[in-house]
Design a protein around this motif. Structure first.
Motif, mmCIF file in Angstrom:
data_model
loop_
_atom_site.group_PDB
_atom_site.id
_atom_site.type_symbol
_atom_site.label_atom_id
_atom_site.label_comp_id
_atom_site.label_asym_id
_atom_site.label_seq_id
_atom_site.Cartn_x
_atom_site.Cartn_y
_atom_site.Cartn_z
ATOM 1 N N ALA A 30 -42.887 -5.740 -48.090
ATOM 2 C CA ALA A 30 -43.814 -6.827 -47.791
ATOM 3 C C ALA A 30 -43.786 -7.908 -48.876
ATOM 4 O O ALA A 30 -43.914 -9.099 -48.579
ATOM 5 N N LEU A 31 -43.593 -7.489 -50.120
ATOM 6 C CA LEU A 31 -43.524 -8.446 -51.228
ATOM 7 C C LEU A 31 -42.165 -9.145 -51.315
ATOM 8 O O LEU A 31 -42.011 -10.102 -52.071
ATOM 9 N N GLY A 32 -41.191 -8.651 -50.581
ATOM 10 C CA GLY A 32 -39.860 -9.252 -50.597
ATOM 11 C C GLY A 32 -38.947 -8.697 -51.676
ATOM 12 O O GLY A 32 -37.860 -9.225 -51.908
ATOM 13 N N TYR A 33 -39.367 -7.636 -52.353
ATOM 14 C CA TYR A 33 -38.524 -7.015 -53.380
ATOM 15 C C TYR A 33 -37.348 -6.284 -52.748
ATOM 16 O O TYR A 33 -36.306 -6.127 -53.380
ATOM 17 N N ILE A 34 -37.526 -5.821 -51.520
ATOM 18 C CA ILE A 34 -36.480 -5.098 -50.800
ATOM 19 C C ILE A 34 -36.268 -5.800 -49.462
ATOM 20 O O ILE A 34 -37.223 -6.095 -48.748
ATOM 21 N N ASP A 35 -35.003 -6.063 -49.145
ATOM 22 C CA ASP A 35 -34.634 -6.665 -47.861
ATOM 23 C C ASP A 35 -33.417 -5.904 -47.355
ATOM 24 O O ASP A 35 -32.307 -6.098 -47.849
ATOM 25 N N ASP A 36 -33.634 -5.017 -46.388
ATOM 26 C CA ASP A 36 -32.554 -4.167 -45.891
ATOM 27 C C ASP A 36 -31.406 -4.978 -45.295
ATOM 28 O O ASP A 36 -30.239 -4.629 -45.485
ATOM 29 N N ILE A 37 -31.709 -6.044 -44.589
ATOM 30 C CA ILE A 37 -30.654 -6.850 -43.965
ATOM 31 C C ILE A 37 -29.817 -7.553 -45.037
ATOM 32 O O ILE A 37 -28.588 -7.543 -44.974
ATOM 33 N N ALA A 38 -30.454 -8.142 -46.030
ATOM 34 C CA ALA A 38 -29.711 -8.800 -47.115
ATOM 35 C C ALA A 38 -28.889 -7.779 -47.894
ATOM 36 O O ALA A 38 -27.733 -8.042 -48.247
ATOM 37 N N PHE A 39 -29.474 -6.616 -48.161
ATOM 38 C CA PHE A 39 -28.748 -5.549 -48.855
ATOM 39 C C PHE A 39 -27.526 -5.136 -48.039
ATOM 40 O O PHE A 39 -26.426 -4.993 -48.567
ATOM 41 N N GLY A 40 -27.723 -4.959 -46.724
ATOM 42 C CA GLY A 40 -26.628 -4.554 -45.848
ATOM 43 C C GLY A 40 -25.516 -5.584 -45.792
ATOM 44 O O GLY A 40 -24.333 -5.229 -45.826
ATOM 45 N N ARG A 41 -25.888 -6.855 -45.710
ATOM 46 C CA ARG A 41 -24.861 -7.914 -45.683
ATOM 47 C C ARG A 41 -24.062 -7.942 -46.984
ATOM 48 O O ARG A 41 -22.842 -8.070 -46.972
ATOM 49 N N ALA A 42 -24.749 -7.848 -48.095
ATOM 50 C CA ALA A 42 -24.057 -7.864 -49.390
ATOM 51 C C ALA A 42 -23.129 -6.662 -49.523
ATOM 52 O O ALA A 42 -21.982 -6.797 -49.974
ATOM 53 N N ARG A 43 -23.613 -5.488 -49.133
ATOM 54 C CA ARG A 43 -22.787 -4.284 -49.207
ATOM 55 C C ARG A 43 -21.578 -4.398 -48.282
ATOM 56 O O ARG A 43 -20.458 -4.058 -48.642
ATOM 57 N N ALA A 44 -21.792 -4.905 -47.050
ATOM 58 C CA ALA A 44 -20.697 -5.055 -46.089
ATOM 59 C C ALA A 44 -19.657 -6.043 -46.600
ATOM 60 O O ALA A 44 -18.447 -5.782 -46.507
ATOM 61 N N ASN A 45 -20.096 -7.161 -47.162
ATOM 62 C CA ASN A 45 -19.146 -8.146 -47.695
ATOM 63 C C ASN A 45 -18.335 -7.572 -48.849
ATOM 64 O O ASN A 45 -17.127 -7.791 -48.935
ATOM 65 N N ASP B 102 -30.489 -1.198 -35.540
ATOM 66 C CA ASP B 102 -30.653 -2.544 -34.992
ATOM 67 C C ASP B 102 -29.994 -3.581 -35.903
ATOM 68 O O ASP B 102 -29.276 -4.455 -35.437
ATOM 69 N N GLY B 103 -30.255 -3.504 -37.181
ATOM 70 C CA GLY B 103 -29.657 -4.441 -38.129
ATOM 71 C C GLY B 103 -28.196 -4.159 -38.384
ATOM 72 O O GLY B 103 -27.425 -5.047 -38.752
ATOM 73 N N LEU B 104 -27.794 -2.940 -38.153
ATOM 74 C CA LEU B 104 -26.427 -2.512 -38.437
ATOM 75 C C LEU B 104 -25.397 -3.202 -37.568
ATOM 76 O O LEU B 104 -24.315 -3.552 -38.035
ATOM 77 N N ALA B 105 -25.707 -3.429 -36.303
ATOM 78 C CA ALA B 105 -24.735 -3.996 -35.371
ATOM 79 C C ALA B 105 -24.250 -5.368 -35.848
ATOM 80 O O ALA B 105 -23.051 -5.647 -35.824
ATOM 81 N N ASP B 106 -25.160 -6.211 -36.288
ATOM 82 C CA ASP B 106 -24.768 -7.551 -36.726
ATOM 83 C C ASP B 106 -24.087 -7.544 -38.085
ATOM 84 O O ASP B 106 -23.205 -8.349 -38.340
ATOM 85 N N ILE B 107 -24.486 -6.653 -38.941
ATOM 86 C CA ILE B 107 -23.968 -6.638 -40.303
ATOM 87 C C ILE B 107 -22.539 -6.121 -40.368
ATOM 88 O O ILE B 107 -21.670 -6.732 -40.976
#
Length: 177
Positions: free
Chosen positions: A66-81, A105-110
């Motif tokens: 909620a505070l924005g310290y963790i963002d699973d989608i951003a983490f996933g994109r960075a890891r995938a790249n 759900d987030g995995l398909a796009d990443i």
């Protein structure tokens, strides 16, 4: 911990404030997903004595999201790249993201890559591992199969792996650009 006399010192038991500090330190130091933070905090609670009301690592992780310290989608994109730059394929990337706790759900796009990006990653992997046209010497049928298997194990599609391994040796440097 062992002091200078060889005696084991007991660590102080954890409480809610100490667990929160551990979580904050972990998130500040490492890129992580919500699930990985929960796993880390549960491990800390198991490793040390607990003092006070029951620990709630999920509440801490939810608050950090909620505070924005963790963002699973951003983490996933960075890891995938990063994995794609190392030459790994879509299936391997998807497996790593699932292990990191990224929801499907987030995995398909990443994890999905377009054909050009998938081909580029396969070429990078082949060059790094000296497979197919990057092999130091001519590739026989047994080596060809072994090279294809290495590319498939790295998460690349079988047809793409076969195409990369069968590239002409003289064209391999042009294909990497």
């Amino acid at each position: 911990m062992v002091d200078e006399h060889g005696d084991r010192r007991r660590r102080r038991p954890l409480d809610a404030a100490a667990l929160e500090q551990l979580a904050l330190h972990y998130v500040a130091r490492y890129a992580t997903s919500r699930a990985r933070l929960i796993r880390y905090l549960n491990d800390k609670v198991r490793a040390r004595d607990w003092q006070g009301p029951p620990a709630d690592p999920q509440a801490i992780a939810d608050r950090f999201v909620a505070l924005g310290y963790i963002d699973d989608i951003a983490f996933g994109r960075a890891r995938a790249n990063a994995m794609r730059q190392r030459g790994l394929g879509t299936r391997r990337i998807a497996g790593a993201l699932i292990a990191a706790g990224i929801d499907r759900d987030g995995l398909a796009d990443i994890a999905r890559a377009d054909d050009a990006a998938a081909r580029q990653a396969a070429l990078v992997f082949a060059r790094r591992r000296r497979l197919g046209p990057y092999a130091p010497e001519r590739v026989g049928p047994d080596d060809r199969r072994r090279h294809i298997v290495a590319l498939v194990r790295a998460g690349h599609d079988y047809d793409l792996a076969r195409e990369i391994v069968d590239l002409p040796r003289e064209n391999c440097h042009k294909n990497l650009t």
